[in-house]
Design a protein around this motif. Structure first.
Motif, PDB file in Angstrom:
ATOM      1  N   VAL A  12       0.867  -1.182   0.000  1.00 24.70           N
ATOM      2  CA  VAL A  12       0.000   0.000   0.000  1.00 24.70           C
ATOM      3  C   VAL A  12       0.904   1.231   0.000  1.00 24.70           C
ATOM      4  O   VAL A  12       1.732   1.404   0.896  1.00 24.70           O
ATOM      5  CB  VAL A  12      -0.925   0.013   1.235  1.00 24.70           C
ATOM      6  N   LEU A  13       0.741   2.064  -1.022  1.00 30.06           N
ATOM      7  CA  LEU A  13       1.528   3.301  -1.079  1.00 30.06           C
ATOM      8  C   LEU A  13       0.858   4.409  -0.296  1.00 30.06           C
ATOM      9  O   LEU A  13       1.522   5.277   0.274  1.00 30.06           O
ATOM     10  CB  LEU A  13       1.680   3.763  -2.536  1.00 30.06           C
ATOM     11  N   SER A  14      -0.465   4.393  -0.287  1.00 29.34           N
ATOM     12  CA  SER A  14      -1.201   5.511   0.302  1.00 29.34           C
ATOM     13  C   SER A  14      -2.653   5.094   0.494  1.00 29.34           C
ATOM     14  O   SER A  14      -3.154   4.217  -0.219  1.00 29.34           O
ATOM     15  CB  SER A  14      -1.102   6.714  -0.649  1.00 29.34           C
ATOM     16  N   LEU A  15      -3.294   5.707   1.469  1.00 29.76           N
ATOM     17  CA  LEU A  15      -4.710   5.448   1.713  1.00 29.76           C
ATOM     18  C   LEU A  15      -5.460   6.762   1.826  1.00 29.76           C
ATOM     19  O   LEU A  15      -4.875   7.774   2.236  1.00 29.76           O
ATOM     20  CB  LEU A  15      -4.903   4.707   3.051  1.00 29.76           C
ATOM     21  N   THR A  16      -6.722   6.754   1.472  1.00 34.57           N
ATOM     22  CA  THR A  16      -7.603   7.821   1.920  1.00 34.57           C
ATOM     23  C   THR A  16      -8.509   7.209   2.977  1.00 34.57           C
ATOM     24  O   THR A  16      -9.040   6.109   2.790  1.00 34.57           O
ATOM     25  CB  THR A  16      -8.447   8.390   0.771  1.00 34.57           C
ATOM     26  N   VAL A  17      -8.635   7.910   4.083  1.00 37.00           N
ATOM     27  CA  VAL A  17      -9.350   7.372   5.240  1.00 37.00           C
ATOM     28  C   VAL A  17     -10.317   8.432   5.748  1.00 37.00           C
ATOM     29  O   VAL A  17      -9.959   9.611   5.819  1.00 37.00           O
ATOM     30  CB  VAL A  17      -8.354   7.019   6.369  1.00 37.00           C
ATOM     31  N   VAL A  18     -11.530   8.022   6.088  1.00 33.27           N
ATOM     32  CA  VAL A  18     -12.442   8.912   6.806  1.00 33.27           C
ATOM     33  C   VAL A  18     -12.237   8.646   8.296  1.00 33.27           C
ATOM     34  O   VAL A  18     -12.413   7.516   8.763  1.00 33.27           O
ATOM     35  CB  VAL A  18     -13.908   8.664   6.400  1.00 33.27           C
ATOM     36  N   THR A  19     -11.812   9.674   9.015  1.00 33.55           N
ATOM     37  CA  THR A  19     -11.506   9.499  10.438  1.00 33.55           C
ATOM     38  C   THR A  19     -12.802   9.373  11.241  1.00 33.55           C
ATOM     39  O   THR A  19     -13.888   9.688  10.735  1.00 33.55           O
ATOM     40  CB  THR A  19     -10.706  10.690  10.981  1.00 33.55           C
ATOM     41  N   PRO A  20     -12.692   8.942  12.491  1.00 37.17           N
ATOM     42  CA  PRO A  20     -13.889   8.806  13.330  1.00 37.17           C
ATOM     43  C   PRO A  20     -14.643  10.121  13.519  1.00 37.17           C
ATOM     44  O   PRO A  20     -15.796  10.105  13.941  1.00 37.17           O
ATOM     45  CB  PRO A  20     -13.321   8.302  14.662  1.00 37.17           C
ATOM     46  N   GLU A  21     -14.013  11.244  13.218  1.00 35.30           N
ATOM     47  CA  GLU A  21     -14.708  12.520  13.305  1.00 35.30           C
ATOM     48  C   GLU A  21     -15.176  13.014  11.938  1.00 35.30           C
ATOM     49  O   GLU A  21     -15.649  14.148  11.803  1.00 35.30           O
ATOM     50  CB  GLU A  21     -13.798  13.547  13.992  1.00 35.30           C
ATOM     51  N   GLY A  22     -15.002  12.172  10.917  1.00 34.19           N
ATOM     52  CA  GLY A  22     -15.529  12.514   9.600  1.00 34.19           C
ATOM     53  C   GLY A  22     -14.607  13.372   8.752  1.00 34.19           C
ATOM     54  O   GLY A  22     -15.015  13.905   7.731  1.00 34.19           O
ATOM     55  N   GLU A  23     -13.343  13.506   9.157  1.00 38.13           N
ATOM     56  CA  GLU A  23     -12.364  14.208   8.309  1.00 38.13           C
ATOM     57  C   GLU A  23     -11.810  13.228   7.274  1.00 38.13           C
ATOM     58  O   GLU A  23     -11.654  12.034   7.549  1.00 38.13           O
ATOM     59  CB  GLU A  23     -11.186  14.724   9.157  1.00 38.13           C
ATOM     60  N   VAL A  24     -11.485  13.762   6.089  1.00 37.80           N
ATOM     61  CA  VAL A  24     -10.865  12.927   5.059  1.00 37.80           C
ATOM     62  C   VAL A  24      -9.356  13.139   5.108  1.00 37.80           C
ATOM     63  O   VAL A  24      -8.874  14.267   4.946  1.00 37.80           O
ATOM     64  CB  VAL A  24     -11.406  13.272   3.661  1.00 37.80           C
ATOM     65  N   VAL A  25      -8.627  12.064   5.360  1.00 36.66           N
ATOM     66  CA  VAL A  25      -7.163  12.131   5.462  1.00 36.66           C
ATOM     67  C   VAL A  25      -6.538  11.314   4.343  1.00 36.66           C
ATOM     68  O   VAL A  25      -6.917  10.169   4.125  1.00 36.66           O
ATOM     69  CB  VAL A  25      -6.693  11.592   6.831  1.00 36.66           C
TER      70      VAL A  25
END
Lengths: 470, 470
Positions: free
Chosen positions: A174-187
């Protein structure tokens, strides 16, 4: 019976109802509360007792995932990310209820960067779908955990499998991920660059976090060129020790083996019964080499020499695709094949991983333990990584059998830990291996994990009751 | 001039004195407060202005590291872990003062597990010392950042270098760490098993954390068998684009190249001046293959074909160790060689990394930028990873030159980010690249990094003012 104690507080029925009503308004038929679908989302391939979520939602976009997570956070309702449900240790159970986010509608291959040997996909794409998509471009994604798992689930559980000895695990691919955090931010955890020293390794933190730190919404993967030539074959050995020694020597001498799988005698019997392969009923290595015509021939010949020196062989190998497919299909059918050894039971697959120097000891001691416990439990191993699977066949309705099983699983893990290993090489923690983490890592390391969980998920809504108690 | 603002509060002189007095009592001559030694521990190879620690302590054991950290934590005095001081971006500066923990006396090779291809070392062992130690056993540790850095420092900065294209970076080659946390707890991040899915990946969290989360006290590394045969050589190309295209094709066709380094024309001139190699003054690739006699020959021949198809070549390669050494010595001397291009200045090495498909564009645009800015700045690249170094030669006493330099460095990073890259492929963040992290990762990702830092180092005593502001 050992069962993970649910941590945290179950939300009030009013909070759950508020979330379900809001989701029903926004998602229509993509919000499901039927018993069958909820059951299917907590318990598919696992024997772990089912704890269904309150509802299942099927988002189609990252924005929809953000909306679901923000809504759940506002009402303190748990969120359980769901891929294909092929995990074994209770990863997708919902001990406090909550909303299962099924990513199976997020199936876009967002981009293929052939020159960079990378691609970006949504989490619901499965590994076979991805490889079908890539084939025309001469590319493939090597991680192969057996099941046709989703890429999102594979990243979340740090999956690996038969090709890991050469190509690494999800951590490496995995080079990179997009993740929705538990507070709803996109990282976004990293750029598409092949390497970086720009800060903490968020990518590797989310890989293997089992949905407890966020919902993965896209994955950028390393790809590989489909090898020009492949050779694969079967090599019998007089003992498990000889097979393990051959594996060690193969790796030590730098032969870039792509797959090297151990089947113990019991597993060979099961595979013969299921796939009619007529394999010799001794410990076997299934071996595969990737390269050019000349190099796979050279690798196979060198492996054959090593095997013969250790009393094994002959190494019978093939370069034709159909012969190789038959072989690996048999390996992948091992899960189902074992059922033939004790019809009417269910397989309880588990895994441990030890330094490869201890693998033979660990497998042999485990086989002796299986015999003493009166279990039927074939063994198959990703022996190049020191990782093996034991698959006891158990009548899970019989409390006496469950008791024998639980005691055996405990001894299996403790044996691996005593040999410098880990309680799981690739299946993950879920609910069923949480209580081993302190024995493996020690209290200070577990405290760090809990701090990280609390720092990123202060409300403890993200897949609660998995990995660490907070 | 851009300089990282120190975060946190400088401890009171009384607190610092209390720590120094206690350390002097326990460590005797291994606690040093002389100006020269303090300067040497904040600023060695870097042009970043020096911010010396209040004292330097030389522990010999993990227990001593624990004692130092606990003492500093009790008095809220910063701790700056120190390896060999070969970092470039102000990693070991002490903007708030504090105690530099120099690990150079922790030099034991704790264990070599030849069958597992792994070893455990203390942080002060350097990579060359380790390879000298391993040679008799036919093993080697491939990560090669150029400098003879300490293994602890290499883990802390996620180092990589010339061999990374085949063997990966420190992230891929550290199996496990022992770390003293900012509160003085000893944490083992993982077992010795080759892979694990047992919880959050603490190993990868500490690799690259640059001493901001703890002091590394032991490192378990993957090792590799010394290859039977090695071939290496030089291949000229008409343009940087052609050299990059050859690299992409080499990797895409699965040739397992061990090293593939780009030198631009300016760097070739510098190397010729310094090492009298008489290389053709065009873009060059230095390439190395590892394998058997037959396979390195095959790899070299296939690479030669690729190079010729792109107008490059001839690829002149050698398998004799002394010829190869001369070649790689020249590459490693590049840092010093550049000085010949503008005597009396100092090199200001920096690095960025982009997806390999953008590398040629990024290098060419950077060369045009260098020319326009009137800088002398040779380029050398780990081109198989999309990573390259620019080394402007600057009179760092001249504010006008510094201004031109800073503006150039800013454009360099922004160009890499715009191409989907990272502000640093391997040099790390230190002080000088902190202000790029938000542009690279975005505010939500940086917020996660800050949360992790606060969760693990709530007093902010561990190498404060690096990576993230908290």
């Amino acid at each position: 019976m050992l069962q993970a104690a649910p941590t945290g507080i179950r939300p009030s029925p009013e909070a759950v109802a508020a979330v379900i009503n809001a989701l029903a308004a926004d998602f229509g038929a993509r919000l499901v509360t039927s018993h069958a679908v909820r059951e299917q989302h907590s318990n598919t391939l696992t024997w772990v007792p089912s704890q269904p979520p309150d509802a299942v939602v099927f988002p189609e976009t990252e924005e929809e995932v953000v909306a679901v997570v923000k809504l759940c956070a506002a009402h303190r309702v748990p969120v359980i990310p769901f891929g294909t449900g092929t995990s074994f240790e209770g990863h997708v159970n919902a001990p406090l209820g909550g909303i299962s986010i099924d990513t199976s509608l997020m199936k876009r291959v967002v981009a293929v960067h052939a020159e960079d040997l990378s691609c970006t996909v949504e989490p619901g794409v499965t590994r076979k779908e991805l490889n079908d998509f890539l084939r025309d471009q001469g590319l493939f994604f090597p991680i192969d955990p057996g099941a046709d798992a989703s890429i999102g689930g594979m990243a979340a559980t740090r999956a690996s499998g038969t090709n890991a000895v050469r190509y690494g695990t999800m951590k490496d691919n995995v080079l990179s991920l997009t993740v929705v955090t538990p507070e709803g931010e996109v990282v976004k955890t990293a750029s598409r660059a092949k390497k970086s020293s720009a800060g903490y390794d968020l990518t590797r933190l989310f890989v293997g976090s089992e949905g407890t730190l966020g919902v993965i919404t896209s994955i950028t993967l390393k790809l590989h060129g489909i090898p020009e030539a492949v050779s694969a074959g079967i090599c019998p050995f007089p003992t498990v020790h000889a097979a393990c020694d051959a594996t060690i020597l193969t790796i030590q001498t730098g032969i870039p083996v792509a797959r090297i799988e151990l089947l113990d005698q019991t597993m060979v019997r099961a595979v013969n019964l299921h796939s009619k392969l007529g394999l010799p009923e001794s410990p076997l290595l299934l071996v595969e080499f990737h390269g050019t015509d000349a190099s796979v021939r050279e690798q196979a010949e060198r492996f054959d020499e090593i095997a013969r020196d250790l009393g094994g062989g002959p190494f019978i190998w093939e370069t034709k695709a159909e012969d190789r497919s038959r072989l690996w299909q048999a390996r992948h059918d091992a899960y189902w094949a074992t059922l033939a050894l004790r019809p009417g039971t269910r397989p309880v697959p588990t895994d441990v991983c030890v330094p490869i120097s201890r693998l033979a000891d660990c497998v042999e001691e485990t086989r002796a333990d299986i015999a003493e416990a009166g279990l039927i439990a074939p063994i198959v191993g990703h022996v190049g990584d020191g990782n093996f699977h034991v698959q006891p066949l158990v009548n899970t309705d019989d409390p006496a059998e469950i008791e024998v099983l639980e005691a055996f699983l405990q001894r299996l893990v403790m044996r691996a830990l005593a040999m410098g290993g880990t309680c799981t090489g690739e299946h993950g923690v879920g609910q069923k291996k949480m209580h081993y983490l302190e024995a493996e890592h020690g209290a200070p390391a577990l405290d760090l994990m809990a701090r990280i969980k609390r720092a990123i998920d202060p409300l403890n809504i993200m897949n609660p009751g998995k990995i660490v108690d907070v």
